[in-house]
Design a protein around this motif. Structure first.
Motif, PDB file in Angstrom:
ATOM      1  N   LYS A 272      -8.004  -5.022  -0.923  1.00  0.00           N
ATOM      2  CA  LYS A 272      -8.465  -3.664  -0.631  1.00  0.00           C
ATOM      3  C   LYS A 272      -8.517  -3.403   0.866  1.00  0.00           C
ATOM      4  CE  LYS A 272     -11.821  -0.150  -1.816  1.00  0.00           C
ATOM      5  NZ  LYS A 272     -12.902   0.280  -2.718  1.00  0.00           N
ATOM      6  N   ASP A 273      -8.899  -4.412   1.639  1.00  0.00           N
ATOM      7  CA  ASP A 273      -9.004  -4.209   3.087  1.00  0.00           C
ATOM      8  C   ASP A 273      -7.650  -3.946   3.734  1.00  0.00           C
ATOM      9  OD1 ASP A 273     -11.701  -4.492   3.019  1.00  0.00           O
ATOM     10  OD2 ASP A 273     -11.719  -6.607   3.623  1.00  0.00           O
ATOM     11  N   SER A 274      -6.573  -4.252   3.005  1.00  0.00           N
ATOM     12  CA  SER A 274      -5.252  -4.036   3.594  1.00  0.00           C
ATOM     13  C   SER A 274      -4.743  -2.618   3.370  1.00  0.00           C
ATOM     14  CB  SER A 274      -4.251  -5.048   3.029  1.00  0.00           C
ATOM     15  OG  SER A 274      -4.002  -4.777   1.662  1.00  0.00           O
ATOM     16  N   CYS A 276      -7.328   0.180   2.510  1.00  0.00           N
ATOM     17  CA  CYS A 276      -8.404   1.172   2.464  1.00  0.00           C
ATOM     18  C   CYS A 276      -8.385   2.098   3.679  1.00  0.00           C
ATOM     19  CB  CYS A 276      -9.765   0.488   2.320  1.00  0.00           C
ATOM     20  SG  CYS A 276     -10.177  -0.586   3.700  1.00  0.00           S
ATOM     21  N   TRP A 277      -7.712   1.685   4.769  1.00  0.00           N
ATOM     22  CA  TRP A 277      -7.642   2.539   5.952  1.00  0.00           C
ATOM     23  C   TRP A 277      -7.044   3.910   5.639  1.00  0.00           C
ATOM     24  CZ3 TRP A 277      -2.992   4.502   7.584  1.00  0.00           C
ATOM     25  CH2 TRP A 277      -1.832   3.892   7.078  1.00  0.00           C
ATOM     26  N   ALA A 468      -5.323  -3.665   9.185  1.00  0.00           N
ATOM     27  CA  ALA A 468      -5.018  -4.052   7.812  1.00  0.00           C
ATOM     28  C   ALA A 468      -4.308  -5.394   7.770  1.00  0.00           C
ATOM     29  CB  ALA A 468      -4.159  -2.977   7.147  1.00  0.00           C
ATOM     30  N   ALA A 471      -6.763  -8.141   8.317  1.00  0.00           N
ATOM     31  CA  ALA A 471      -7.487  -8.448   7.073  1.00  0.00           C
ATOM     32  C   ALA A 471      -6.606  -9.297   6.160  1.00  0.00           C
ATOM     33  CB  ALA A 471      -7.892  -7.159   6.378  1.00  0.00           C
ATOM     34  N   ASN A 475      -7.216 -13.159   4.769  1.00  0.00           N
ATOM     35  CA  ASN A 475      -7.100 -13.535   3.362  1.00  0.00           C
ATOM     36  C   ASN A 475      -6.162 -14.723   3.200  1.00  0.00           C
ATOM     37  OD1 ASN A 475      -5.191 -12.953   0.727  1.00  0.00           O
ATOM     38  ND2 ASN A 475      -7.365 -12.608   0.277  1.00  0.00           N
TER      39      ASN A 475
END
Length: 1440
Positions: A272-274, A276-277, A468, A471, A475
């Protein structure tokens, strides 16, 4: 929809009927009904009696609750539907699910649940009551539970006890409905069986409602038929679901939901962090929340994470409120299934329909006409565009998000797709688009034309992308740490390097981390290895390729990369192994090969044993086509390394190895089917699959050859020389290849490939190979239909019926079936008929070529029009809609429309791409016999049985002219080439020429001695040709009206005439079953084309003049070579249908009787006609040999029986006396008498010596179709149209038995050898065995078709029929039995007469020209009399 409204004072009143776009937010009530007298009806509301009823309490509750939730309007089923109005009730029930789904709130009022009761322990007892409440047992409440967004439950005290979310576990336990369904997952995610099961414990007051209450669950619309019963209603529902599911299955090219899961799994999961921006990005928010930006283009360089970004957006949009439809598609250039515009649209439509099933109606409309072939037609793009546009205009379409990833990987028809996207993004439909692609100028140029668009450039959002990617790095670092156990210091250094070198590219990070995770990389080398990874994706690719060059398997890796880049689709590991030069220690070791593929520097991945490029950019890099200028040099260097001698050499390797592996692997019956007639529908792929290594090669080997020979270099021409690899392959493996193509469901592709090979040869060299290829193409084209349906028929029917001099037949002589010892005769050469198109269920009345010659349209007495691909013979469309026979069809000049005229008095205009009827032109007062487009396509002329010609405007459907003047039916109309005149032919024996502007008749051409069946203008408009029932064609000067030629030669009516495109020839089709081609200057017949088994109703030249298409009474269309000018039909035969055949007692001869009025006697061994017996004045309906074989008796439609000397052919007796046709003749056992049955309803017995009628047997109430003597000659049995069999005493003429029991006409009768039993065959598809003395039926065999011939075997244990031999023992008078599926032994004809069977199994398919109109069996001999007039005898040496 009608609502209730509560005003500020608490008053409740109904609204007027509101249109769908004017419905305000509303609440909805769900409840269980009380007695009808207690519930408030619509009439009660109108009459003011509502308040006095007990049920008003529920209405007041709903009104007050909605008011509290800020809603003025609400809906209650008892009083918002006027149930006295059947139309309104139908609409309401079909709309109910949608009404519940669209409600802002749904309140469930439970009168049998108390919120205040407590159990013995003082705890609230409502939970137990809730689980047992009546609401869960009612059928209608199922959709009321599932459809709404918000469902709240209230007790009888009106206290809220929870909602669907808080009570979901309890609801699931009570109903068995999965939690996912209760949480709002699309119902299409659940199988039909599962959804049906949710209804099991429920019931409804009216039994039909058990089905009707499921309409919404399956999103179907059907009429209500109260009184039909539950089972019938459920049957209709299942039928509708089944048809929809079949349509959906044929529409599907992929399920993008599965593609999304696969992509996410392959890339390590969606982080999601990749992504959500993007949710806070201004361009995205404006697109999502506003109405002025309907198209968002996300663009960026390879590896920037566009695909995963879209995966995240898809997930977020699915959470939107109110819920909308989210349809998406992932293009992939290396996968031919999903790299084209058509696949994109089909994929989007598939997901839309899956989520909102009612939209299937837009697909079903054209699909019901064409079936699966609609998606295989060359015009499929046009079809799916029309379907897609229609869906977007559906008034019931919810807010829809359409998402396409990687437009740059759409390699076919991308401009058309972009045009569609920009066009639909500017409409008022509730849709929004997101598309992604690389930074391609041509994509930008086309998307720029959209007016409501936004652009999101990943390069311009570098800061967000960098965050992103960071992030993503975190991961991957976490995963690496778990996998490798590196210490924190090492992990930190790796992380720093990735941060500083990633340059905002996800794919770069993924490839580097993949390399670092390799267990072969030692910990002490990790930092040094890390330093070898340069910045930038293409630099990384170059480094990966450099590392490959240093490996021990460098050459093998480069081979693999070259082949993977050059093939036309991703290939399996098995296929790859066959296309590269494998080391001996690897070739038989799949694990080693997989290991080597993994050594290819992360360029390739393996998924489900198939090799793919990790990314399209990797393939582009190797092919030297990297678009980035800075990277192009490295890409060009990569190309030189992987393709050192050029890509042509790799194409050659693929071609050569394909030919080599096919030569090694292909063999007869490779799937061990064994049975010659084994249907492709029953084929299951063996494990292991013997075709696994050659699947790619079988389909694409000629494509790679074409890449070589079509190039500018002459380097590869030697491949097409005689005695080369192709020559050897075709002469040793061709049939095995056809079998393999059939098993791979790719025979049409194979036939097209052979056509391309023929084209290559035709433009290069001459020799034996071109002759082989032409013969191979003709062989495949002629027998495509049967090889496609039954692969092993390549070795039986195709080899058996191919001409004696067929090159393929000669090379594969050894493969001919050993169980066929003799076939009397087949043709020596391929005849002029190149294709026979089968599929119509009635006479083919009209045929026409499309303007480009690539299609043929046909109109038939089965009420349909079919459109055929002329190259493959495949039917691509079936157009249904006429209510009666289709008499005429015509293509528009642009080929996009077909006009059809019908006996239902209408003309229809059809869109050829979609199969949709776009216009129905009504106005004629009789059957429409002929239609034609004007040369500009703006008008249609029609001729009718109302004696008029009408001219219609095709755009408006308005009749602009009615031309009157003929004194009889108008059979044919034709426009002049300039469109200013129309010619018409009529039953009044004249042709008229009309001025289309004024409607004035300018010429009347007289001279025919019969009705004018057909007219045609010459291409220059100066001549008119006409065909008539006077058996002639006339050519007229159109200006003067003078007849310049009369062409004579047909033996019956001329049904159709057509000029060749150059005007130098005329083709004519006749009721004598032939087509003739005439030289218009000399009037000479240059060609006679024979082969149809019925009248030829229609002929037409192809646009290039090299082919003629014909439609016939035999239900087929034939395509003929009209260029050679040679009559190639050589087989002897009758000039019309064969009505009867019979073996001589010794089996060495066959007699045949025909509707050409003759009898022929044939030698069964050679197939030679030894005698032609002429003398009858009508059809010969029945023939039989005398017991000594020296005479033949024949019965005819001239009402006579003739007896002939079989040796000399002399007629020795003519027996006259019947008052109508003679249908059947039989000799007595001693040969001294003949019995005859007639359509005058009598049987006569004749003395053969004197010709005297000794008895006339009367008593039947219908035609007598069959007669037979008993073995002792003392009785005759007869079968009749009155459905009975009668047994007669031949001495007295008395009827001793009447056997009743058949449901339709009796067509055949036979005595058993001992005379104690009689067998009868009937049109009711049964054979009955009777006790001849008692008249009792002892056995009934349901055989599935009419037994036209019957006889007992000498052992009295079997009965021989035209469909085989079956055992008849075991039945007794005391215990009669009925056998539904009797076992047939030895040889016979299949139920549809298209197969010869052995022991109940199809073994030999009969081509159309051998379809039997009459047949006889004797042991293992079968003689067929054919509709084409042919007589052919088969002798089988053994059972199959």
């Amino acid at each position: 929809m009608r609502l209730l409204e509560r005003d500020d004072a608490g008053e409740i009143r109904p609204t007027k009927d509101l249109p769908s776009d004017k419905i305000p937010p509303y609440a909805i009530l769900s409840h269980t009904w009380g007695p009808d007298e207690e519930e408030v009806s619509y009439k009660d509301l109108k009459d003011g009696r509502a308040v006095s009823k007990l049920g008003y309490n529920k209405i007041r509750f709903c009104a007050d609750r909605a008011w509290r939730d800020g809603l003025k309007f609400f809906w209650v089923d008892t009083c918002c539907i006027d149930k006295s109005n059947s139309t309104e009730l139908q609409e309401a029930i079909n709309s109910m699910f949608r009404w519940y789904r669209d409600a802002a709130k749904c309140y469930v009022y439970l009168t049998d649940v108390s919120a205040y009761k407590r159990d013995a322990d003082g705890d609230p007892s409502w939970k137990w009551a809730f689980q047992k409440c009546k609401w869960f047992t009612r059928g209608w409440t199922l959709q009321e539970l599932i459809a709404p967004t918000s469902v709240e439950f209230f007790s009888r005290e009106k206290a809220r006890i929870g909602d669907r979310n808080s009570l979901e576990r309890m609801i699931h336990d009570v109903t068995g409905i999965p939690l996912e369904a209760l949480r709002g997952s699309p119902l299409s995610d659940f199988s039909v069986h599962d959804r049906m099961a949710w209804m099991k414990q429920r019931n409804t007051t009216r039994e039909e409602d058990m089905a009707y209450s499921l309409f919404g669950i399956f999103d179907v619309h059907l009429p209500l038929i109260y009184g039909e019963g539950k089972e019938k209603a459920l049957e209709r529902l299942r039928e509708k679901i089944g048809k929809d599911d079949g349509c959906l299955a044929d529409l599907r090219v992929t399920d993008s939901r599965h593609d999304k899961k696969r992509i996410e799994a392959a890339k390590g999961g969606l982080l999601k962090d990749s992504y959500c921006w993007v949710l806070s990005n201004v361009q995205f928010q404006q697109w999502r929340d506003g109405d002025d930006q309907r198209l968002l283009w996300i663009k960026g360089d390879p590896g920037k994470g566009k695909t995963m970004l879209l995966c995240g957006i898809i997930d977020e949009l699915k959470k939107s409120t109110p819920p909308g439809l989210v349809s998406f598609f992932f293009c992939q250039a290396t996968d031919s299934r999903i790299n084209n515009a058509t696949a994109v649209l089909r994929g989007l439509i598939y997901l839309l329909v899956s989520q909102q099933p009612a939209l299937i109606s837009h697909v079903r409309r054209p699909y019901d006409h064409a079936g699966k072939k609609m998606f295989e037609d060359p015009n499929v793009w046009v079809v799916v565009c029309e379907i897609f546009t229609s869906i977007l205009q559906d008034p019931g379409l919810r807010m829809t998000y359409l998402i396409i990833d990687a437009l740059d990987e759409c390699v076919t028809d991308l401009p058309q797709l972009l045009e569609l996207i920009t066009r639909t993004s500017c409409t008022s439909s509730p849709i929004k688009w997101i598309v992604s692609s690389r930074n391609w100028p041509d994509i930008e140029e086309q998307l720029e034309t959209a007016t409501q668009k936004a652009r999101l450039s990943l390069e311009l959002n570098a800061e967000s992308i960098s965050a992103a990617v960071n992030a993503f790095i975190q991961n991957r670092i976490d995963q690496l740490a778990l996998k490798t156990k590196y210490d924190a210091n090492m992990i930190g250094k790796i992380q720093d390097y990735l941060h500083s070198h990633a340059n905002g590219t996800f794919l770069w990070v993924a490839l580097v981390c993949q390399a670092l995770a390799d267990p072969k990389v030692k910990k002490r080398h990790i930092l040094a290895k890390l330093q070898t990874f340069p910045r930038g994706l293409d630099s990384l690719y170059a480094r990966m390729l450099e590392q490959i060059g240093h490996s021990e398997d460098a050459e093998l890796c480069k081979q693999i990369l070259a082949v993977a880049a050059a093939v036309r689709r991703p290939i399996s590991l098995d296929e790859l192994a066959s296309l590269i030069e494998m080391p001996d220690d690897v070739s038989d070791d799949p694990e080693s090969l997989e290991e080597i593929v993994k050594l290819c520097g992360s360029f390739l991945i393996i998924r489900e044993q198939t090799v793919y490029f990790v990314h399209q950019s990797a393939k582009d890099f190797l092919l030297g086509t990297a678009s980035d200028k800075a990277s192009n040099k490295a890409s060009q260097e990569a190309f030189k390394l992987v393709f050192p001698t050029g890509i042509e050499d790799v194409s050659y390797i693929i071609f050569w190895r394909s030919l080599n592996v096919m030569s090694q692997k292909l063999r007869r019956d490779i799937y061990c089917l064994n049975a010659p007639g084994f249907s492709i529908d029953n084929v299951r792929v063996p494990d292991p699959d013997p075709l696994a290594t050659v699947r790619y090669s079988c389909i694409y080997w000629i494509d790679h050859l074409r890449d070589l020979v079509s190039s500018t270099s002459s380097k590869w021409v030697h491949l097409l020389q005689d005695d080369g690899d192709i020559h050897r392959f075709l002469t040793s493996k061709y049939l095995y290849w056809l079998e393999a193509l059939s098993l791979l469901r790719a025979l049409p592709e194979g036939i097209d490939a052979i056509r391309q090979l023929e084209s290559l040869l035709g433009h290069t060299i001459r020799g034996r190979l071109i002759a082989i290829v032409r013969d191979a193409y003709r062989f495949a084209l002629s027998y495509r239909m049967i090889i496609e349906k039954a692969p092993l028929q390549a070795y039986t029917s195709a080899l058996v019926f191919a001409p004696t001099n067929s090159i393929i037949k000669k090379f594969f002589k050894k493969e001919e079936p050993g169980w066929i010892s003799t076939i009397s005769v087949v043709e020596a050469e391929w005849n002029a008929c190149t294709q026979t198109l089968e599929g119509h269920g009635g006479w083919v009345q009209s045929v026409v070529f499309s303007p480009d010659g690539q299609r043929v349209a046909s109109g038939s007495h089965d009420n349909t029009i079919k459109i055929w691909d002329t190259a493959s013979g495949v039917c691509t469309q079936t157009l249904e809609g006429h209510g009666r026979w289709v008499q005429s069809v015509a293509f528009s000049p642009d080929g996009r429309r077909v006009a059809s005229g019908s006996d239902d008095n209408t003309i229809k205009i059809w869109d050829t791409a979609s199969g949709v009827c776009t216009q129905t032109l009504e106005g004629h007062g009789g059957r429409v016999q002929s239609v034609v487009f004007s040369p500009d396509g703006q008008r249609v002329a029609s001729g009718s049985h109302d004696n008029t010609i009408k001219i219609w405007d095709t755009a408006s459907g308005v009749c602009t002219q009615t031309l009157e003047g003929h004194g009889g039916w108008v059979r044919s109309v034709a426009f002049s080439p300039d469109g200013q005149r129309v010619a018409s032919g009529s039953d009044d024996n004249t042709i008229k020429i009309w001025d289309t502007a004024s409607g004035v008749c300018t010429q009347t051409l007289e001279g025919h001695g019969g009705r004018v069946e057909s007219v045609a203008f010459s291409p220059d408009g100066q001549c008119v040709a006409s065909g008539s029932s006077d058996n002639t064609i006339k050519i007229w000067d159109a200006a003067s009206g003078v007849c310049t030629q009369t062409l004579e030669g047909h033996g019956d009516w001329v049904e159709s005439v057509a000029f060749s495109p150059d005007g130098q020839r005329v083709a004519s089709g006749s009721s004598d079953n032939t087509i003739k081609i005439w030289d218009t200057a000399s009037g000479t017949c240059t060609q006679t084309l024979e082969g149809h088994g019925g009248w030829v109703h229609s002929v037409v030249f192809s646009p290039d003049g090299q082919r003629v298409a014909s439609g016939s009474h035999d239900n087929t269309i034939k395509i003929w070579d009209a260029a050679s000018g040679v009559c190639t039909q050589t087989l002897e035969g009758h000039g019309d249908w064969v009505e009867s055949v019979a073996f001589s007692p010794d089996g060495q001869r066959v007699a045949s009787g025909s509707s050409d009025n003759t009898i022929k006697i044939w030698d069964t061994a050679s197939g030679t006609c030894t005698q032609t017996l002429e003398g009858h004045g009508g059809w010969v309906q029945s023939v039989v040999f005398s017991p000594d074989g020296q005479r033949v008796a024949s019965g005819s439609h001239d009402n006579t029986i003739k007896i002939w000397d079989a040796a000399s052919g002399v007629c020795t007796q003519t027996l006259e006396g019947h008052g109508d046709w003679v249908e059947s003749v039989a000799f007595s056992p001693d040969g001294q008498r003949v019995a005859s049955g007639s359509s005058d309803n009598t049987i006569k017995i004749w003395d053969t010596a004197s010709g005297t009628c000794t008895q006339t047997l009367e008593g039947h109430g219908g035609w007598v179709h069959s007669v037979v003597f008993s073995p002792d000659g003392q009785r005759v049995a007869s079968g009749s149209d009155d459905n009975t069999i009668k047994i007669w005493d031949t001495a007295s003429g008395v009827c001793t038995q009447t056997l009743e029991g058949h449901g339709r006409w009796v067509q055949s009768v036979a005595f058993s050898p001992d005379g104690r039993r009689v067998a009868s065959g009937s049109d009711d598809n049964t054979i009955k065995i009777w006790n001849a003395a008692l008249g009792t039926c002892t056995r009934t065999l349901n055989v599935g078709s009419t037994a036209t011939h019957l006889s007992f075997d000498y052992a009295n244990a079997y009965i021989n029929t035209n469909i085989g031999r079956t055992q008849i023992a075991t039945a007794t008078i005391e215990n009669p039995n009925q056998l539904s599926s009797p076992v047939f032994y030895s040889y016979g004809l299949g139920q549809d007469y298209r197969w010869i069977t052995c022991n109940n199994q199809n073994v030999l398919w009969l081509p159309p020209e051998y379809h039997a109109s009459a047949s006889a069996m004797q042991g293992r001999k079968i003689v067929l009399g054919c509709y084409s007039g042919r007589v052919i005898t088969f002798l089988f040496s053994r059972d199959v």
